[in-house]
Structures are given as structure tokens and as C-alpha cells.
Design a protein around this motif. Structure first.
Motif, PDB file in Angstrom:
ATOM      1  N   GLU A  60       0.819  -1.197   0.000  1.00 46.92           N
ATOM      2  CA  GLU A  60       0.000   0.000   0.000  1.00 46.92           C
ATOM      3  C   GLU A  60       0.863   1.261   0.000  1.00 46.92           C
ATOM      4  OE1 GLU A  60      -4.104  -1.031   2.266  1.00 46.92           O
ATOM      5  OE2 GLU A  60      -2.296  -1.166   3.501  1.00 46.92           O
ATOM      6  N   LEU A  61       1.990   1.202   0.734  1.00 43.46           N
ATOM      7  CA  LEU A  61       2.895   2.352   0.735  1.00 43.46           C
ATOM      8  C   LEU A  61       3.470   2.587  -0.658  1.00 43.46           C
ATOM      9  CD1 LEU A  61       4.420   4.553   2.253  1.00 43.46           C
ATOM     10  CD2 LEU A  61       6.214   2.843   2.753  1.00 43.46           C
ATOM     11  N   ALA A  62       3.837   1.498  -1.334  1.00 43.19           N
ATOM     12  CA  ALA A  62       4.390   1.628  -2.692  1.00 43.19           C
ATOM     13  C   ALA A  62       3.341   2.168  -3.651  1.00 43.19           C
ATOM     14  CB  ALA A  62       4.904   0.278  -3.178  1.00 43.19           C
ATOM     15  N   GLN A  63       2.083   1.814  -3.444  1.00 37.74           N
ATOM     16  CA  GLN A  63       1.028   2.313  -4.319  1.00 37.74           C
ATOM     17  C   GLN A  63       0.877   3.831  -4.205  1.00 37.74           C
ATOM     18  OE1 GLN A  63      -2.249  -0.079  -2.944  1.00 37.74           O
ATOM     19  NE2 GLN A  63      -1.991  -1.619  -4.566  1.00 37.74           N
ATOM     20  N   ILE A  64       0.849   4.328  -2.979  1.00 38.97           N
ATOM     21  CA  ILE A  64       0.706   5.772  -2.825  1.00 38.97           C
ATOM     22  C   ILE A  64       1.955   6.504  -3.277  1.00 38.97           C
ATOM     23  CG2 ILE A  64       1.503   5.758  -0.431  1.00 38.97           C
ATOM     24  CD1 ILE A  64      -1.102   8.085  -2.062  1.00 38.97           C
ATOM     25  N   GLU A  65       3.149   5.896  -3.095  1.00 40.01           N
ATOM     26  CA  GLU A  65       4.381   6.511  -3.602  1.00 40.01           C
ATOM     27  C   GLU A  65       4.339   6.614  -5.125  1.00 40.01           C
ATOM     28  OE1 GLU A  65       7.476   4.083  -2.038  1.00 40.01           O
ATOM     29  OE2 GLU A  65       7.732   5.306  -0.230  1.00 40.01           O
ATOM     30  N   SER A  66       3.841   5.573  -5.778  1.00 41.55           N
ATOM     31  CA  SER A  66       3.737   5.586  -7.246  1.00 41.55           C
ATOM     32  C   SER A  66       2.784   6.673  -7.724  1.00 41.55           C
ATOM     33  CB  SER A  66       3.262   4.215  -7.733  1.00 41.55           C
ATOM     34  OG  SER A  66       3.034   4.240  -9.136  1.00 41.55           O
ATOM     35  N   GLN A  67       1.656   6.819  -7.045  1.00 34.43           N
ATOM     36  CA  GLN A  67       0.700   7.839  -7.447  1.00 34.43           C
ATOM     37  C   GLN A  67       1.238   9.244  -7.207  1.00 34.43           C
ATOM     38  OE1 GLN A  67      -2.249   7.332  -9.082  1.00 34.43           O
ATOM     39  NE2 GLN A  67      -1.385   5.269  -9.235  1.00 34.43           N
ATOM     40  N   TYR A  68       1.985   9.408  -6.116  1.00 37.05           N
ATOM     41  CA  TYR A  68       2.576  10.713  -5.836  1.00 37.05           C
ATOM     42  C   TYR A  68       3.586  11.095  -6.922  1.00 37.05           C
ATOM     43  CZ  TYR A  68       5.780  14.137  -3.847  1.00 37.05           C
ATOM     44  OH  TYR A  68       6.591  15.236  -3.664  1.00 37.05           O
ATOM     45  N   GLU A  69       4.460  10.174  -7.288  1.00 38.99           N
ATOM     46  CA  GLU A  69       5.454  10.460  -8.315  1.00 38.99           C
ATOM     47  C   GLU A  69       4.796  10.696  -9.672  1.00 38.99           C
ATOM     48  OE1 GLU A  69       8.412  11.170  -7.715  1.00 38.99           O
ATOM     49  OE2 GLU A  69       8.506  10.458  -5.629  1.00 38.99           O
TER      50      GLU A  69
END
Length: 520
Positions: free
Chosen positions: A236-245
Motif C-alpha cells: 500500500e505504501l508503494a502504491q501511494i508513492e507511485s501515485q505521488y510520483e
């Protein structure tokens, strides 16, 4: 008085009477024949006009005749258009082209009048000793001087109308160049308005992208704390990091496009590439209403249609000029002056000389040269005629397309606005259900993407509504071009009195003042 002198005087009087009689005969004849002209006289072609447009929505004459860009309510846009009308290089080129055709018309028309010139000669000669049956005797000086002052006149009698047809063609080419200049003004004003609206669209999209990136950054910080506390997984952390970038990556392309759009608009303003001040935001521009009452015949006021018709009239006149080449060219020539080998006796009675005559040039065999010129003129006329008809059809099509775009983009904007509201509700509900543990975070991310796309598309569609109105006013042409030309004349007169022109600093001050008034 000697008999020789009396005989010379009698001959001079007889010669003068003959010339006066000939002149008295030729001048009335020339004036009568001047009314004859070969070639067809221009008649406007019959054009099928549209009684009404596809939709009942039409534009009133008063809207078509006013400075429509002022209806958007943005003082910066008004100022940018004023600057462009004065400093744009294309308009300056078109203005210089008018002066060129003014000179061409003046030069062509001058051939209708007598051409008078003067000559002055002062020469020193040496004669050869081998001329004549006997050479110069030793006491004769072979050197002698020659002085002459004369006025020459030449007047081609335009019996067949060749010069008048050329003058007619040149005059309508001048009118065509004026219409072309106004067509340049039409295109310029529309281009500045469209470019400015596109700039506001990009500004809004950049604002949405930055707001989305800021929101996702806040979420990322929260999710990192949750991950460190063991509440969520690394997935889930990687998902939000991907969306932020992804949101961050969308910002540089928009900034690049804004810079390029500013540079393009600066060139339209006649300036070097650089930043452009803004006035109102895209959502705060006023949307003019499209009212009813415009007959399709008003489209004939479009500058490009006027230009095409003037070119057609000019081509029609050139046919007569070409056909007149089959007939003789008759000119009256004359010379009046004095000549002597002694400067002291140059202006005495015996030095007087005069000449008068009629010069006729008749084409006998040209190997098809004149026929070829006539054929060229007729072919150019046919091209101009078809071009005029095509320009009218394009004008009707552009109005139809613009009316369709105005109607449909407004409907699309209403749908996009409802989509944004639905997407915002979708995101709020998805966030709430995720917090309560009913759905995964993937659905929240999907809701965020949906809202971002909806807001970006809404900004594009809103700008499309304004651009469709700009295209509608451009396709109508009409009196607003005259109004823009009047504004340009006032601006040029003001710039000559005061050499300073509006600077970017003035535009920024106006923009800041406008934004301050718009703030609640």
C-alpha cells in the motif's frame, strides 16, 4: 527683309498652322475614342447564399460589429490585443504592402496623362577631315561646341482602353491589399485571444496537477507513519508513492508547454519571447451570449472575401488590357527647344526649334505573343473566379463549424462539470469506506485518478467553449475588424505622441489589480 527671310517666315507660319490644325483634329478624336474600352466589364457572380444555418442560433449584427474580446471581461487580454495591433510584424508587412500597391497604381495611372521631360546638352565635338568631297582647309577649326535645351512631350492616346484597364486592375489590387491587411488583423486578434485562452487552460491544468501532487504528498506522509507503525503493508505504501510520483511527473510537461505558449504569444505581440502577464482565471472569464439575427449575406463583409473579389475584378480588367494589344498604339509626340553652336546665341530667335508628330505602333506578326497574353489573362480570371467561389463556400463552412462547436462544447462543459462533481463524491465516499476498512486502497487511488482526469478535461473543455466563440467571431468577420483597425490607429497616434509603450510591468500591475478585485 530679304526674300529668303520672308520665305522662311512664311514656311514657319504655314508649319505652325498645320500643326495647330492637326492638334485640333486629333485631340477631340482622342477624347471621343477614350470612352472605348475592350474587355468585359465586371459583374459580381451570382452566389448561392444560405438562408439559415443548421441551428437556429445566429449572431446579431451589433455583436459582429463590436470589439467582441472585451466581452470576456479580462483587461489583460484587451491590453495584449492592443499591443499586438500596433507591434505585430505581420500587420506592419501588410501595411507596407499597401504602400507598394499605392505606388504601383500611381505609376500605372500616370500613363493616362502626357509625359513631359526636359533635356539639356552641352558638348564639344571634333569633326573628321575625311567627310565630304574635300577635307577641311587649313584655316577651318575642326572643333566646335553644341548646346541644346529642350522640352519633350509624349502622350499615348488610350483609344482602346489598354491603360485604363491596367489602371483599373492596379486600383483593385490596391483594394485587395487593404482587404488583406484587414484579414491579417482578423487573424491576429483571433490568434492572440486563442493563445491567451490556451495559456489560461494550461495554468488551470498546472494548478490541478500541483494541488493533486500536494494532496498525495500529505497522504504519503500519513501512509509512511502508518507503515512504520505496522498498520499498512509495504504494498500500500508503494502504491501511494507511485501515485505521488505520477502527479509530480505531470508538472514539468505542463510548465514546459506554458513557457512555449508564452513565447508564441510574445511573438504575436511583436516582442521577443518572454513571460506573459495574466488577468482573470479561466473559470472567471465572462461567457458572451450568442444571440439571433444575423443574415448570411453579412459574411460578404469578411476581409478575405473582399480580397478575393477585388482580385477577381483586377483579373477581369487585365483581360481587356491584353485584348487591346491587338490594336495600334498611337502617341502624340512633341518637342520644343533651342539649339546653337554658340552659348551666347542659344536663346535667340534663330536657335528656336520645334517638332510635332504622331507615332503609331502596329502589331503585324507576333508569333502568337499577344494571343498568349490574352490566354494568360483569361486563365488568371478563371482562377480568381473559382477562388472567389471557393472562399465563400469556406466562409459558410467555417460559420457552420463554429456554431456547431459553440453549441456542443457548451453541452460538453455541462456534462464535464457534472462528471467532476460525481468524481469528487466518488473520492469522498471511497476515502470514507477505506478508512472504515470496507475497500482496499486501490479503489481510493482509482477515485483520485478519476477526479484528476475529470478536472483536467473540464479545464480543457471550458477553454474550448471560449475558443469556439473566438472562432465564431473570426469566421463572421464583420465590422469588428474595422473597430480593431480604429483602435490600432488610435494606438499608433498615441505612440507617436508618447514613445513609451505598455510594458510587462504595466500588465502585471493591471493583472494584480484585477486579481485583487476578484478576491472575496
Amino acid at each position: 527683309m530679304t526674300p529668303v527671310t520672308n520665305q522662311a517666315t512664311s514656311l514657319c507660319q504655314t508649319d505652325m498652322r498645320f500643326r495647330l490644325t492637326l492638334l485640333a483634329f486629333l485631340l477631340p478624336l482622342a477624347l471621343v475614342l477614350q470612352g472605348c474600352m475592350f474587355g468585359p466589364n465586371y459583374r459580381r457572380p451570382e452566389i448561392e447564399t444560405m438562408e439559415k444555418y443548421r441551428f437556429g442560433e445566429k449572431v446579431a449584427r451589433d455583436i459582429a460589429d463590436t470589439a467582441w474580446w472585451e466581452q470576456f471581461g479580462d483587461p489583460i487580454l484587451n491590453e495584449l490585443i492592443r499591443i499586438a495591433l500596433v507591434e505585430n510584424k505581420d500587420i506592419r508587412i501588410a501595411t507596407a504592402r499597401i504602400e507598394e500597391f499605392q505606388g504601383r497604381y500611381g505609376a500605372t495611372r500616370s500613363e493616362l496623362f502626357p509625359q513631359i521631360g526636359g533635356n539639356a546638352v552641352a558638348e564639344r565635338h571634333r569633326s573628321t577631315s575625311f567627310i565630304g568631297p574635300i577635307g577641311f582647309l587649313g584655316n577651318i577649326d575642326p572643333y566646335y561646341s553644341y548646346y541644346e535645351v529642350s522640352i519633350n512631350a509624349n502622350w499615348e492616346l488610350d483609344i482602346w482602353g489598354r491603360i485604363r484597364r491596367l489602371s483599373e486592375a492596379a486600383r483593385h489590387q490596391l483594394f485587395s491589399s487593404e482587404a488583406a491587411r484587414r484579414a491579417t488583423i482578423l487573424t491576429l486578434v483571433s490568434s492572440v485571444a486563442s493563445s491567451y485562452i490556451d495559456l489560461l487552460i494550461l495554468d488551470r491544468q498546472l494548478e490541478i496537477a500541483k494541488a493533486t501532487a500536494a494532496t498525495r504528498r500529505q497522504m504519503l506522509e500519513v501512509f509512511r507513519m502508518r507503515y512504520e507503525g505496522g498498520v499498512i503493508s509495504q504494498l500500500e505504501l508503494a502504491q501511494i508513492e507511485s501515485q505521488y510520483e505520477t502527479a509530480v511527473a505531470a508538472i514539468p510537461p505542463l510548465e514546459s508547454r506554458i513557457g512555449q505558449q508564452e513565447n508564441a504569444l510574445a511573438v504575436l505581440l511583436g516582442r521577443n519571447p518572454g513571460p506573459i502577464a495574466r488577468g482573470r482565471e479561466l473559470a472567471k472569464l465572462e461567457l458572451p451570449m450568442v444571440s439571433a439575427g444575423l443574415p448570411s449575406e453579412l459574411l460578404m463583409r469578411r476581409p478575405d472575401l473582399r480580397e478575393a473579389e477585388q482580385n477577381l475584378i483586377s483579373a477581369n480588367a487585365q483581360i481587356g488590357a491584353a485584348r487591346a494589344l491587338y490594336f495600334p498604339r498611337i502617341s502624340l509626340t512633341g518637342m520644343l527647344g533651342v539649339a546653337s553652336t554658340q552659348l551666347a546665341t542659344l536663346f535667340t530667335g534663330p536657335a528656336y526649334m520645334t517638332a510635332f508628330g504622331v507615332l503609331t505602333s502596329v502589331p503585324i506578326f507576333t508569333a502568337g505573343g499577344i494571343a498568349g497574353q490574352v490566354k494568360q489573362a483569361e486563365a488568371r480570371h478563371e482562377q480568381a473566379l473559382v477562388g472567389y467561389q471557393r472562399a465563400i463556400q469556406i466562409a459558410f463552412r467555417e460559420v457552420e463549424d463554429s456554431l456547431i462547436a459553440v453549441q456542443k462544447t457548451r453541452a460538453e462543459l455541462a456534462a464535464q462539470t457534472r462528471r467532476v462533481e460525481a468524481s469528487r463524491t466518488y473520492l469522498e465516499m471511497a476515502q470514507l469506506r477505506y478508512d472504515e476498512g470496507y475497500i482496499s486502497f486501490i479503489e481510493v487511488l482509482d477515485a483520485q485518478r478519476t477526479l484528476f482526469e475529470a478536472q483536467t478535461t473540464q479545464a480543457q473543455t471550458r477553454g474550448g467553449v471560449f475558443n469556439s466563440l473566438v472562432n465564431l467571431y473570426k469566421s463572421l468577420g464583420g465590422g469588428w475588424v474595422v473597430e480593431a483597425d480604429r483602435i490600432r490607429g488610435q494606438m499608433e497616434a498615441g505612440s507617436q505622441e508618447n514613445k513609451s509603450t505598455p510594458t510587462d510591468g504595466n500588465l502585471r500591475d493591471t493583472a494584480n489589480h484585477e486579481r485583487t478585485k476578484a478576491e472575496p
